[in-house]
Design a protein around this motif. Sequence first.
Motif, PDB file in Angstrom:
ATOM      1  N   PRO A 133      26.039 -52.448 -17.356  1.00  0.00           N
ATOM      2  CA  PRO A 133      26.951 -52.746 -16.254  1.00  0.00           C
ATOM      3  C   PRO A 133      28.423 -52.549 -16.607  1.00  0.00           C
ATOM      4  CG  PRO A 133      25.714 -54.711 -16.911  1.00  0.00           C
ATOM      5  CD  PRO A 133      25.222 -53.573 -17.739  1.00  0.00           C
ATOM      6  N   GLU A 134      28.768 -52.677 -17.894  1.00  0.00           N
ATOM      7  CA  GLU A 134      30.176 -52.518 -18.284  1.00  0.00           C
ATOM      8  C   GLU A 134      30.620 -51.056 -18.368  1.00  0.00           C
ATOM      9  OE1 GLU A 134      27.947 -53.263 -22.243  1.00  0.00           O
ATOM     10  OE2 GLU A 134      27.690 -53.725 -20.145  1.00  0.00           O
ATOM     11  N   THR A 135      29.686 -50.119 -18.283  1.00  0.00           N
ATOM     12  CA  THR A 135      30.057 -48.702 -18.324  1.00  0.00           C
ATOM     13  C   THR A 135      30.761 -48.317 -17.028  1.00  0.00           C
ATOM     14  OG1 THR A 135      28.221 -48.128 -19.789  1.00  0.00           O
ATOM     15  CG2 THR A 135      29.227 -46.322 -18.544  1.00  0.00           C
ATOM     16  N   ALA A 136      32.013 -47.894 -17.142  1.00  0.00           N
ATOM     17  CA  ALA A 136      32.785 -47.438 -15.983  1.00  0.00           C
ATOM     18  C   ALA A 136      32.657 -45.930 -15.802  1.00  0.00           C
ATOM     19  CB  ALA A 136      34.250 -47.821 -16.141  1.00  0.00           C
ATOM     20  N   PHE A 137      32.552 -45.194 -16.908  1.00  0.00           N
ATOM     21  CA  PHE A 137      32.419 -43.740 -16.868  1.00  0.00           C
ATOM     22  C   PHE A 137      31.954 -43.261 -18.229  1.00  0.00           C
ATOM     23  CE2 PHE A 137      36.759 -44.648 -18.099  1.00  0.00           C
ATOM     24  CZ  PHE A 137      37.003 -43.773 -19.155  1.00  0.00           C
ATOM     25  N   VAL A 138      31.528 -42.009 -18.256  1.00  0.00           N
ATOM     26  CA  VAL A 138      31.079 -41.369 -19.492  1.00  0.00           C
ATOM     27  C   VAL A 138      31.852 -40.062 -19.630  1.00  0.00           C
ATOM     28  CG1 VAL A 138      29.110 -40.309 -20.689  1.00  0.00           C
ATOM     29  CG2 VAL A 138      28.766 -42.380 -19.296  1.00  0.00           C
ATOM     30  N   ASP A 139      32.448 -39.850 -20.791  1.00  0.00           N
ATOM     31  CA  ASP A 139      33.109 -38.577 -21.059  1.00  0.00           C
ATOM     32  C   ASP A 139      32.206 -37.728 -21.935  1.00  0.00           C
ATOM     33  OD1 ASP A 139      35.349 -39.077 -19.561  1.00  0.00           O
ATOM     34  OD2 ASP A 139      36.686 -39.421 -21.255  1.00  0.00           O
ATOM     35  N   VAL A 140      32.159 -36.443 -21.594  1.00  0.00           N
ATOM     36  CA  VAL A 140      31.388 -35.472 -22.355  1.00  0.00           C
ATOM     37  C   VAL A 140      32.374 -34.694 -23.213  1.00  0.00           C
ATOM     38  CG1 VAL A 140      29.842 -33.472 -22.194  1.00  0.00           C
ATOM     39  CG2 VAL A 140      29.687 -35.329 -20.509  1.00  0.00           C
ATOM     40  N   ARG A 141      32.079 -34.615 -24.511  1.00  0.00           N
ATOM     41  CA  ARG A 141      32.970 -33.945 -25.458  1.00  0.00           C
ATOM     42  C   ARG A 141      32.166 -33.047 -26.382  1.00  0.00           C
ATOM     43  NH1 ARG A 141      38.122 -35.776 -26.587  1.00  0.00           N
ATOM     44  NH2 ARG A 141      38.884 -37.268 -25.096  1.00  0.00           N
ATOM     45  N   SER A 142      32.852 -32.105 -26.988  1.00  0.00           N
ATOM     46  CA  SER A 142      32.242 -31.234 -27.983  1.00  0.00           C
ATOM     47  C   SER A 142      31.897 -32.038 -29.227  1.00  0.00           C
ATOM     48  CB  SER A 142      33.222 -30.115 -28.351  1.00  0.00           C
ATOM     49  OG  SER A 142      32.807 -29.455 -29.515  1.00  0.00           O
ATOM     50  N   VAL A 143      30.684 -31.839 -29.750  1.00  0.00           N
ATOM     51  CA  VAL A 143      30.287 -32.513 -30.981  1.00  0.00           C
ATOM     52  C   VAL A 143      31.101 -31.991 -32.157  1.00  0.00           C
ATOM     53  CG1 VAL A 143      28.394 -32.634 -32.673  1.00  0.00           C
ATOM     54  CG2 VAL A 143      27.972 -33.169 -30.293  1.00  0.00           C
ATOM     55  N   THR A 144      31.325 -30.690 -32.219  1.00  0.00           N
ATOM     56  CA  THR A 144      31.976 -30.099 -33.386  1.00  0.00           C
ATOM     57  C   THR A 144      33.487 -30.276 -33.386  1.00  0.00           C
ATOM     58  OG1 THR A 144      31.992 -27.962 -32.258  1.00  0.00           O
ATOM     59  CG2 THR A 144      30.174 -28.394 -33.794  1.00  0.00           C
ATOM     60  N   ARG A 145      34.137 -30.130 -32.265  1.00  0.00           N
ATOM     61  CA  ARG A 145      35.599 -30.180 -32.234  1.00  0.00           C
ATOM     62  C   ARG A 145      36.149 -31.415 -31.541  1.00  0.00           C
ATOM     63  NH1 ARG A 145      37.886 -24.478 -33.255  1.00  0.00           N
ATOM     64  NH2 ARG A 145      36.003 -23.423 -33.955  1.00  0.00           N
ATOM     65  N   GLY A 146      35.294 -32.140 -30.851  1.00  0.00           N
ATOM     66  CA  GLY A 146      35.717 -33.378 -30.198  1.00  0.00           C
ATOM     67  C   GLY A 146      36.471 -33.200 -28.898  1.00  0.00           C
ATOM     68  N   CYS A 147      36.618 -31.964 -28.435  1.00  0.00           N
ATOM     69  CA  CYS A 147      37.408 -31.696 -27.240  1.00  0.00           C
ATOM     70  C   CYS A 147      36.706 -32.190 -25.972  1.00  0.00           C
ATOM     71  CB  CYS A 147      37.674 -30.204 -27.103  1.00  0.00           C
ATOM     72  SG  CYS A 147      38.521 -29.492 -28.514  1.00  0.00           S
ATOM     73  N   TYR A 148      37.487 -32.729 -25.070  1.00  0.00           N
ATOM     74  CA  TYR A 148      37.015 -33.204 -23.772  1.00  0.00           C
ATOM     75  C   TYR A 148      36.426 -32.038 -22.993  1.00  0.00           C
ATOM     76  CZ  TYR A 148      37.335 -34.967 -18.980  1.00  0.00           C
ATOM     77  OH  TYR A 148      37.069 -35.340 -17.678  1.00  0.00           O
ATOM     78  N   THR A 149      35.277 -32.289 -22.325  1.00  0.00           N
ATOM     79  CA  THR A 149      34.647 -31.254 -21.507  1.00  0.00           C
ATOM     80  C   THR A 149      34.671 -31.639 -20.036  1.00  0.00           C
ATOM     81  OG1 THR A 149      33.205 -30.730 -23.388  1.00  0.00           O
ATOM     82  CG2 THR A 149      32.626 -29.768 -21.270  1.00  0.00           C
ATOM     83  N   PHE A 150      34.118 -32.792 -19.690  1.00  0.00           N
ATOM     84  CA  PHE A 150      34.172 -33.304 -18.312  1.00  0.00           C
ATOM     85  C   PHE A 150      33.790 -34.772 -18.319  1.00  0.00           C
ATOM     86  CE2 PHE A 150      30.040 -31.172 -18.790  1.00  0.00           C
ATOM     87  CZ  PHE A 150      29.138 -32.171 -18.443  1.00  0.00           C
ATOM     88  N   ARG A 151      33.941 -35.397 -17.166  1.00  0.00           N
ATOM     89  CA  ARG A 151      33.650 -36.817 -17.011  1.00  0.00           C
ATOM     90  C   ARG A 151      32.413 -36.978 -16.117  1.00  0.00           C
ATOM     91  NH1 ARG A 151      38.572 -40.606 -16.572  1.00  0.00           N
ATOM     92  NH2 ARG A 151      38.325 -40.249 -18.798  1.00  0.00           N
ATOM     93  N   ILE A 152      31.736 -38.102 -16.304  1.00  0.00           N
ATOM     94  CA  ILE A 152      30.585 -38.462 -15.470  1.00  0.00           C
ATOM     95  C   ILE A 152      30.852 -39.845 -14.905  1.00  0.00           C
ATOM     96  CG2 ILE A 152      28.116 -38.995 -15.470  1.00  0.00           C
ATOM     97  CD1 ILE A 152      27.899 -37.021 -17.872  1.00  0.00           C
ATOM     98  N   ARG A 153      30.646 -39.980 -13.606  1.00  0.00           N
ATOM     99  CA  ARG A 153      30.811 -41.291 -12.947  1.00  0.00           C
ATOM    100  C   ARG A 153      29.502 -41.676 -12.269  1.00  0.00           C
ATOM    101  NH1 ARG A 153      35.480 -43.764 -13.338  1.00  0.00           N
ATOM    102  NH2 ARG A 153      37.349 -42.555 -13.521  1.00  0.00           N
ATOM    103  N   ARG A 154      29.266 -42.955 -12.239  1.00  0.00           N
ATOM    104  CA  ARG A 154      28.110 -43.501 -11.526  1.00  0.00           C
ATOM    105  C   ARG A 154      28.394 -43.411 -10.024  1.00  0.00           C
ATOM    106  NH1 ARG A 154      28.780 -48.287 -13.787  1.00  0.00           N
ATOM    107  NH2 ARG A 154      26.913 -48.252 -15.052  1.00  0.00           N
ATOM    108  N   ILE A 155      27.341 -43.232  -9.237  1.00  0.00           N
ATOM    109  CA  ILE A 155      27.521 -43.224  -7.771  1.00  0.00           C
ATOM    110  C   ILE A 155      26.831 -44.434  -7.174  1.00  0.00           C
ATOM    111  CG2 ILE A 155      27.903 -40.792  -7.409  1.00  0.00           C
ATOM    112  CD1 ILE A 155      24.946 -40.540  -6.737  1.00  0.00           C
TER     113      ILE A 155
END
Length: 155
Positions: A133-155
């Motif tokens: 329940p405390e999860t507000a969003f999930v960020d997707v990032r590169s495993v190797t470089r750590g760079c942000y890819t996109f965000r995921i939100r609950r609907i």
Amino acid sequence: MQTSNFRIVPLATDVAENARRAARKDTSDHAIVMADSPNAFPCRHCVRFAVPGDRLVLFPYAAIPAGHPYSETGPIFVHAEPCERYHATDEYPAEFRSGRVLRAYNSDYNMIDAEIVNGSEPEAIIEKLLEKPETAFVDVRSVTRGCYTFRIRRI
């Protein structure tokens, strides 16, 4: 028919357009680069890998706002020419089913969990992270470089 309880949130079009304008003005922290290999230059707006020969803008981006412990600014790409924003927001993008880490954050932008997607089903990991329940969003990032890819939100 809804198949998931989440939405993919690609980079906003205004952020991509601002990056393109800054690159055209030769802003020092916005560079035009040429994709020279497949699966190496992900556009955060259309959520696809650029193909060799595509021009992209490389620029700094902070997915977590400044003033929070997990705030970090890192390099991301968008196509140098306008591209269509990712619209299949109820589907996890096929090109990013491995080599990514999913980081769950609460509403205070604190990381509360993380799991690697590498050959596993990202949807199952997303569902697991969003069950908290405390999860507000999930960020997707590169495993190797750590760079942000996109965000995921609950609907």
